[in-house]
Design a protein around this motif. Structure first.
Motif, PDB file in Angstrom:
ATOM      1  N   ASN A  58      -0.165   5.366   9.308  1.00 50.89           N
ATOM      2  CA  ASN A  58      -0.349   4.867  10.685  1.00 50.89           C
ATOM      3  C   ASN A  58      -1.701   4.190  10.890  1.00 50.89           C
ATOM      4  O   ASN A  58      -2.383   4.424  11.886  1.00 50.89           O
ATOM      5  CB  ASN A  58      -0.154   5.997  11.704  1.00 50.89           C
ATOM      6  CG  ASN A  58       1.257   6.517  11.695  1.00 50.89           C
ATOM      7  OD1 ASN A  58       2.213   5.745  11.699  1.00 50.89           O
ATOM      8  ND2 ASN A  58       1.398   7.823  11.660  1.00 50.89           N
ATOM      9  N   ILE A  59      -2.070   3.350   9.940  1.00 51.45           N
ATOM     10  CA  ILE A  59      -3.318   2.590  10.023  1.00 51.45           C
ATOM     11  C   ILE A  59      -2.987   1.162  10.436  1.00 51.45           C
ATOM     12  O   ILE A  59      -2.139   0.511   9.827  1.00 51.45           O
ATOM     13  CB  ILE A  59      -4.057   2.602   8.662  1.00 51.45           C
ATOM     14  CG1 ILE A  59      -4.515   4.027   8.350  1.00 51.45           C
ATOM     15  CG2 ILE A  59      -5.233   1.629   8.662  1.00 51.45           C
ATOM     16  CD1 ILE A  59      -5.062   4.207   6.944  1.00 51.45           C
ATOM     17  N   ASP A  60      -3.653   0.679  11.470  1.00 51.07           N
ATOM     18  CA  ASP A  60      -3.521  -0.693  11.935  1.00 51.07           C
ATOM     19  C   ASP A  60      -4.482  -1.549  11.112  1.00 51.07           C
ATOM     20  O   ASP A  60      -5.706  -1.483  11.305  1.00 51.07           O
ATOM     21  CB  ASP A  60      -3.865  -0.753  13.427  1.00 51.07           C
ATOM     22  CG  ASP A  60      -3.807  -2.146  14.020  1.00 51.07           C
ATOM     23  OD1 ASP A  60      -3.916  -3.140  13.271  1.00 51.07           O
ATOM     24  OD2 ASP A  60      -3.683  -2.234  15.257  1.00 51.07           O
ATOM     25  N   TYR A  95       8.732   5.656   2.676  1.00 51.46           N
ATOM     26  CA  TYR A  95       7.430   5.463   2.012  1.00 51.46           C
ATOM     27  C   TYR A  95       7.171   6.575   1.007  1.00 51.46           C
ATOM     28  O   TYR A  95       7.575   7.718   1.204  1.00 51.46           O
ATOM     29  CB  TYR A  95       6.301   5.439   3.051  1.00 51.46           C
ATOM     30  CG  TYR A  95       6.321   4.216   3.919  1.00 51.46           C
ATOM     31  CD1 TYR A  95       5.950   2.983   3.407  1.00 51.46           C
ATOM     32  CD2 TYR A  95       6.729   4.295   5.242  1.00 51.46           C
ATOM     33  CE1 TYR A  95       5.977   1.847   4.197  1.00 51.46           C
ATOM     34  CE2 TYR A  95       6.751   3.161   6.048  1.00 51.46           C
ATOM     35  CZ  TYR A  95       6.379   1.940   5.508  1.00 51.46           C
ATOM     36  OH  TYR A  95       6.415   0.826   6.291  1.00 51.46           O
ATOM     37  N   GLN A 105       2.613  -5.941   8.169  1.00 53.31           N
ATOM     38  CA  GLN A 105       2.966  -4.525   8.229  1.00 53.31           C
ATOM     39  C   GLN A 105       4.364  -4.340   8.827  1.00 53.31           C
ATOM     40  O   GLN A 105       5.122  -3.484   8.378  1.00 53.31           O
ATOM     41  CB  GLN A 105       1.928  -3.744   9.049  1.00 53.31           C
ATOM     42  CG  GLN A 105       0.651  -3.500   8.274  1.00 53.31           C
ATOM     43  CD  GLN A 105      -0.318  -2.615   9.026  1.00 53.31           C
ATOM     44  OE1 GLN A 105      -1.263  -3.100   9.630  1.00 53.31           O
ATOM     45  NE2 GLN A 105      -0.081  -1.304   8.980  1.00 53.31           N
ATOM     46  N   ARG A 106       4.720  -5.156   9.802  1.00 51.44           N
ATOM     47  CA  ARG A 106       6.047  -5.073  10.410  1.00 51.44           C
ATOM     48  C   ARG A 106       7.115  -5.448   9.385  1.00 51.44           C
ATOM     49  O   ARG A 106       8.147  -4.782   9.288  1.00 51.44           O
ATOM     50  CB  ARG A 106       6.104  -6.009  11.626  1.00 51.44           C
ATOM     51  CG  ARG A 106       7.176  -5.661  12.621  1.00 51.44           C
ATOM     52  CD  ARG A 106       7.101  -6.496  13.884  1.00 51.44           C
ATOM     53  NE  ARG A 106       5.831  -6.324  14.576  1.00 51.44           N
ATOM     54  CZ  ARG A 106       4.984  -7.320  14.894  1.00 51.44           C
ATOM     55  NH1 ARG A 106       5.281  -8.564  14.623  1.00 51.44           N
ATOM     56  NH2 ARG A 106       3.860  -7.075  15.513  1.00 51.44           N
ATOM     57  N   LYS A 115      -0.676  -7.508  11.121  1.00 51.53           N
ATOM     58  CA  LYS A 115       0.315  -6.756  11.909  1.00 51.53           C
ATOM     59  C   LYS A 115       1.727  -7.233  11.578  1.00 51.53           C
ATOM     60  O   LYS A 115       2.643  -6.430  11.402  1.00 51.53           O
ATOM     61  CB  LYS A 115       0.025  -6.916  13.394  1.00 51.53           C
ATOM     62  CG  LYS A 115       0.882  -6.024  14.282  1.00 51.53           C
ATOM     63  CD  LYS A 115       0.490  -6.121  15.734  1.00 51.53           C
ATOM     64  CE  LYS A 115      -0.896  -5.696  16.072  1.00 51.53           C
ATOM     65  NZ  LYS A 115      -1.383  -4.402  15.678  1.00 51.53           N
ATOM     66  N   ASP A 134       7.464  -2.684   6.869  1.00 49.18           N
ATOM     67  CA  ASP A 134       8.155  -1.546   7.457  1.00 49.18           C
ATOM     68  C   ASP A 134       9.659  -1.809   7.567  1.00 49.18           C
ATOM     69  O   ASP A 134      10.468  -0.907   7.309  1.00 49.18           O
ATOM     70  CB  ASP A 134       7.573  -1.207   8.826  1.00 49.18           C
ATOM     71  CG  ASP A 134       8.005   0.155   9.310  1.00 49.18           C
ATOM     72  OD1 ASP A 134       7.764   1.150   8.593  1.00 49.18           O
ATOM     73  OD2 ASP A 134       8.604   0.224  10.403  1.00 49.18           O
ATOM     74  N   ASN A 163       0.954   1.628   6.583  1.00 53.32           N
ATOM     75  CA  ASN A 163       2.053   2.054   7.455  1.00 53.32           C
ATOM     76  C   ASN A 163       2.311   3.547   7.342  1.00 53.32           C
ATOM     77  O   ASN A 163       2.520   4.231   8.341  1.00 53.32           O
ATOM     78  CB  ASN A 163       3.334   1.291   7.131  1.00 53.32           C
ATOM     79  CG  ASN A 163       3.309  -0.137   7.613  1.00 53.32           C
ATOM     80  OD1 ASN A 163       2.435  -0.539   8.377  1.00 53.32           O
ATOM     81  ND2 ASN A 163       4.272  -0.912   7.164  1.00 53.32           N
ATOM     82  N   SER A 164       2.307   4.056   6.135  1.00 48.30           N
ATOM     83  CA  SER A 164       2.623   5.471   5.930  1.00 48.30           C
ATOM     84  C   SER A 164       1.578   6.379   6.562  1.00 48.30           C
ATOM     85  O   SER A 164       1.869   7.527   6.891  1.00 48.30           O
ATOM     86  CB  SER A 164       2.760   5.776   4.438  1.00 48.30           C
ATOM     87  OG  SER A 164       1.497   5.800   3.805  1.00 48.30           O
TER      88      SER A 164
END
Length: 107
Positions: A79-81, A21, A7-8, A4, A11, A76-77
């Motif tokens: 929206n997958i965690d 992206y 990913q932050r 996470k 982003d 991220n593009s």
């Protein structure tokens, strides 16, 4: 750093640029390029293909990190965690492959 957090960070980096992206197919191509760079370096280090004279040394750690970066972009593009996805994937392996290989005896 958690996935996470990664990913932050990714982003925040991508968010600095108007382009944002890339499209999924472009990111898949980029991921393929990065995996190819890792494969080339592994082949030079552990395979039978020596580097050409004057070819610079690369770093396996950085090649792997490049792959993580593009995976973070991809996730991220879409929206997958990745934390959740990784947990789900590990559960799949625990269920499917728990008796697939010979376990090391704990002593």
């Amino acid at each position: 750093m958690s996935l996470k957090d990664m990913q932050r960070d990714v982003d925040a980096w991508i968010g600095q640029f108007e382009e944002g992206y890339w499209h999924p197919l472009s990111m898949l191509a980029r991921l393929t390029e990065e995996v190819g760079e890792l494969a080339r370096e592994v082949n030079h280090l552990y395979g039978q293909k020596p580097k050409k004279e004057g070819e610079p040394e690369n770093n396996l750690e950085l090649e792997l990190a490049d792959i993580l970066f593009i995976v973070g972009c991809f996730a991220n593009s879409l929206n997958i965690d990745l934390d959740k996805a990784f947990d789900n994937m590990m559960e799949k392996y625990r269920q499917r492959d728990s008796n697939r290989w010979t376990r090391i005896d704990s002593k």
